[in-house]
Design a protein around this motif. Structure first.
Motif, short mmCIF file in Angstrom:
data_model
loop_
_atom_site.label_atom_id
_atom_site.label_comp_id
_atom_site.label_asym_id
_atom_site.label_seq_id
_atom_site.Cartn_x
_atom_site.Cartn_y
_atom_site.Cartn_z
N HIS A 65 -98.23 8.22 79.70
CA HIS A 65 -99.37 8.95 79.33
C HIS A 65 -100.29 8.46 78.44
O HIS A 65 -101.69 8.69 78.01
CB HIS A 65 -98.66 10.45 78.96
CG HIS A 65 -98.38 11.21 80.19
ND1 HIS A 65 -99.30 11.67 80.82
CD2 HIS A 65 -96.99 11.81 80.81
CE1 HIS A 65 -98.45 12.58 81.90
NE2 HIS A 65 -97.30 12.33 81.73
N GLN A 66 -99.60 7.74 77.44
CA GLN A 66 -100.40 7.35 76.08
C GLN A 66 -101.18 6.10 76.53
O GLN A 66 -102.46 5.99 76.30
CB GLN A 66 -99.28 6.88 75.11
CG GLN A 66 -100.10 6.26 73.85
CD GLN A 66 -100.44 4.65 74.03
OE1 GLN A 66 -99.78 3.93 74.68
NE2 GLN A 66 -101.47 4.42 73.30
N ILE A 67 -100.96 5.28 77.66
CA ILE A 67 -101.63 4.24 78.26
C ILE A 67 -102.74 4.91 78.92
O ILE A 67 -103.96 4.61 78.83
CB ILE A 67 -100.80 3.10 79.00
CG1 ILE A 67 -99.90 2.57 78.09
CG2 ILE A 67 -101.81 2.29 79.82
CD1 ILE A 67 -98.73 1.72 78.92
N CYS A 68 -102.59 5.94 79.78
CA CYS A 68 -103.64 6.42 80.39
C CYS A 68 -104.76 7.03 79.60
O CYS A 68 -105.92 7.08 79.97
CB CYS A 68 -102.97 7.46 81.53
SG CYS A 68 -102.03 6.75 82.91
N ALA A 69 -104.16 7.56 78.46
CA ALA A 69 -105.15 8.40 77.85
C ALA A 69 -106.04 7.66 76.93
O ALA A 69 -107.18 7.85 76.27
CB ALA A 69 -104.18 9.33 76.65
#
Length: 124
Positions: A65-69
């Motif tokens: 989720h952090q990478i995608c955000a």
């Protein structure tokens, strides 16, 4: 596939990302469901029933989720490669298969996806 038989599979991680080549894709997030297979030795976890002997599923999901955000790549190939590289920073993960879906990316096609398989042996 890896020579390691044990794996953890996370299917349908409900991620959202700004990803795309076209200008209209660069203004808001879109769903990019992600599937992972983490190849790792689960023998100790299987015998000890100790959570410390396995990979933290929630931590892996938070990393995705952090990478995608934050990444905002043009290509889902880049997103998949970045996720694979980050997960392989954990030496316990011997290999990873990452599938990134981009549903609705092409008219008349339900889903477009890329699948990458990376291993510790391929790391620089």
């Amino acid at each position: 596939m890896s020579d390691q038989a044990d794996c953890i599979m996370l299917r349908g991680i409900a991620a959202e990302a700004i990803v795309g080549v076209y200008d209209f894709e660069r203004h808001r997030t879109r769903p990019v469901p992600i599937d992972l297979t983490l190849w790792c030795d689960l023998a100790a976890a299987a015998t000890t029933d100790d959570v410390a002997e396995t990979i933290d599923y929630d931590g892996v999901t938070q990393t995705v989720h952090q990478i995608c955000a934050t990444l905002q790549p043009a290509l889902i190939e880049t997103l998949a490669g970045t996720i694979a590289a980050r997960l392989l920073e954990d030496a316990r993960i011997r290999a990873v298969t990452v599938t990134v879906h981009k549903p609705g990316a092409v008219a008349g096609v339900d889903d477009i996806a890329v699948r990458l398989h990376r291993s510790q042996a391929e790391r620089p």
